[in-house]
Design a protein around this motif. Structure first.
Motif, PDB file in Angstrom:
ATOM      1  N   UNK A   7      59.386  -7.046 -19.847  1.00 51.14           N
ATOM      2  CA  UNK A   7      59.564  -8.187 -18.948  1.00 51.14           C
ATOM      3  C   UNK A   7      60.401  -9.282 -19.603  1.00 51.14           C
ATOM      4  N   UNK A   8      60.151  -9.550 -20.880  1.00 46.91           N
ATOM      5  CA  UNK A   8      60.922 -10.574 -21.590  1.00 46.91           C
ATOM      6  C   UNK A   8      62.395 -10.191 -21.675  1.00 46.91           C
ATOM      7  N   UNK A   9      62.673  -8.910 -21.915  1.00 49.74           N
ATOM      8  CA  UNK A   9      64.060  -8.453 -21.976  1.00 49.74           C
ATOM      9  C   UNK A   9      64.766  -8.657 -20.650  1.00 49.74           C
ATOM     10  N   UNK A  10      64.098  -8.329 -19.555  1.00 51.59           N
ATOM     11  CA  UNK A  10      64.716  -8.444 -18.236  1.00 51.59           C
ATOM     12  C   UNK A  10      64.938  -9.897 -17.849  1.00 51.59           C
ATOM     13  N   UNK A  11      63.962 -10.753 -18.116  1.00 55.81           N
ATOM     14  CA  UNK A  11      64.107 -12.172 -17.788  1.00 55.81           C
ATOM     15  C   UNK A  11      65.234 -12.801 -18.597  1.00 55.81           C
ATOM     16  N   UNK A  25      78.136  -8.577 -14.823  1.00 58.70           N
ATOM     17  CA  UNK A  25      76.726  -8.833 -14.548  1.00 58.70           C
ATOM     18  C   UNK A  25      75.972  -7.585 -14.156  1.00 58.70           C
ATOM     19  N   UNK A  26      76.580  -6.744 -13.310  1.00 62.18           N
ATOM     20  CA  UNK A  26      75.910  -5.517 -12.878  1.00 62.18           C
ATOM     21  C   UNK A  26      75.703  -4.561 -14.045  1.00 62.18           C
ATOM     22  N   UNK A  27      76.748  -4.381 -14.855  1.00 65.16           N
ATOM     23  CA  UNK A  27      76.623  -3.497 -16.016  1.00 65.16           C
ATOM     24  C   UNK A  27      75.577  -4.029 -16.987  1.00 65.16           C
ATOM     25  N   UNK A  28      75.563  -5.336 -17.185  1.00 60.83           N
ATOM     26  CA  UNK A  28      74.610  -5.946 -18.106  1.00 60.83           C
ATOM     27  C   UNK A  28      73.174  -5.708 -17.664  1.00 60.83           C
ATOM     28  N   UNK A  29      72.891  -5.890 -16.375  1.00 59.19           N
ATOM     29  CA  UNK A  29      71.526  -5.717 -15.892  1.00 59.19           C
ATOM     30  C   UNK A  29      71.111  -4.249 -15.892  1.00 59.19           C
ATOM     31  N   UNK A  84      67.697  -0.169 -18.405  1.00 58.13           N
ATOM     32  CA  UNK A  84      67.552   1.102 -19.112  1.00 58.13           C
ATOM     33  C   UNK A  84      66.950   0.888 -20.500  1.00 58.13           C
ATOM     34  N   UNK A  85      67.448  -0.110 -21.221  1.00 54.66           N
ATOM     35  CA  UNK A  85      66.929  -0.391 -22.556  1.00 54.66           C
ATOM     36  C   UNK A  85      65.460  -0.803 -22.496  1.00 54.66           C
ATOM     37  N   UNK A 138      63.265   0.084 -20.237  1.00 55.89           N
ATOM     38  CA  UNK A 138      62.454   1.258 -19.904  1.00 55.89           C
ATOM     39  C   UNK A 138      62.272   2.164 -21.117  1.00 55.89           C
ATOM     40  N   UNK A 139      63.351   2.394 -21.868  1.00 55.42           N
ATOM     41  CA  UNK A 139      63.254   3.241 -23.057  1.00 55.42           C
ATOM     42  C   UNK A 139      62.361   2.608 -24.119  1.00 55.42           C
ATOM     43  N   UNK A 140      62.489   1.298 -24.298  1.00 57.28           N
ATOM     44  CA  UNK A 140      61.634   0.613 -25.264  1.00 57.28           C
ATOM     45  C   UNK A 140      60.185   0.626 -24.815  1.00 57.28           C
ATOM     46  N   UNK A 141      59.958   0.490 -23.522  1.00 55.40           N
ATOM     47  CA  UNK A 141      58.608   0.561 -22.963  1.00 55.40           C
ATOM     48  C   UNK A 141      57.978   1.915 -23.287  1.00 55.40           C
ATOM     49  N   UNK A 142      58.728   2.988 -23.043  1.00 52.88           N
ATOM     50  CA  UNK A 142      58.211   4.327 -23.335  1.00 52.88           C
ATOM     51  C   UNK A 142      57.957   4.512 -24.823  1.00 52.88           C
ATOM     52  N   UNK A 143      58.834   3.974 -25.638  1.00 54.81           N
ATOM     53  CA  UNK A 143      58.674   4.124 -27.088  1.00 54.81           C
ATOM     54  C   UNK A 143      57.408   3.438 -27.576  1.00 54.81           C
TER      55      UNK A 143
END
Length: 201
Positions: free
Chosen positions: A135-139, A169-173, A178-179, A181-186
């Motif tokens: 959540x912090x990464x996305x915000x 902006x689209x590429x960044x989000x 993706x990052x 989600x991958x970190x969440x799974x890790x």
């Protein structure tokens, strides 16, 4: 005189006790924080207009302190609008719609974490940490994206807005989602480092 045949409570019994205590801890914390995360998901969806207003207010603060621009906020009926510029005038306003907010990206993480807390045997603290990090990464990324849009519009005008909003902006989000989600799974699936602890905890 008699012989005591009862098993000794030695080191060999510690992992079993630890597994039992971990399972109990998961059940208790899952029952507490699972519904909280599910409620958070519902609030992000139902109260996304309020969330967007708070998000663009934070973006306006960043624009003022990082870019040194003057800002003005309008709470529109469908989307809050941020105007930024200098004392000589303000640029075209940027409306933060539901599709441009981080609320709709954080909500699935809250839903997934709430379900895992209720039905998974993994350590609750690890799942809560994974949600907080994602959540912090996305915000942070979305606030940076909004600041970038304002900066490029200020310096390059309409072309800068198009490049920052549509492409960068689209590429960044997408990369941030993706990052996250991958970190969440890790974090959730990471094996424990201590000996005697079950991999699934």
């Amino acid at each position: 005189m008699f012989t005591d045949t009862s098993p000794l409570s030695g080191p060999s019994s510690w992992p079993a006790r630890r597994r039992r205590s971990a399972a109990a801890r998961t059940t208790v914390l899952g029952r507490v924080f699972g519904p909280v995360l599910l409620g958070t998901c519902g609030m992000l969806v139902a109260g996304e207009h309020y969330y967007r207003h708070r998000e663009i207010t934070s973006a306006a603060w960043l624009v003022e302190h990082l870019l040194g621009l003057r800002t003005m906020l309008l709470a529109g009926p469908s989307a809050p609008v941020l105007y930024a510029g200098t004392d000589s005038g303000l640029h075209r306003g940027i409306a933060l719609t539901a599709g441009c907010s981080s609320a709709m990206l954080i909500a699935p993480f809250a839903l997934l974490t709430g379900l895992l807390l209720l039905f998974s045997t993994r350590r609750p603290a690890r799942m809560l940490l994974a949600f907080a990090v994602a959540a912090a990464m996305l915000v942070a990324t979305n606030l940076g994206r909004l600041t970038l849009i304002v900066a490029m519009q200020h310096h390059l005008g309409e072309a800068g807005f198009g490049w920052a909003h549509v492409l960068l902006g689209s590429v960044l989000m997408m990369a941030a989602a993706l990052a996250a989600f991958l970190l969440y799974l890790r974090i959730v699936a990471r094996r424990p480092a201590r000996d005697g602890e079950e991999p699934g905890q």
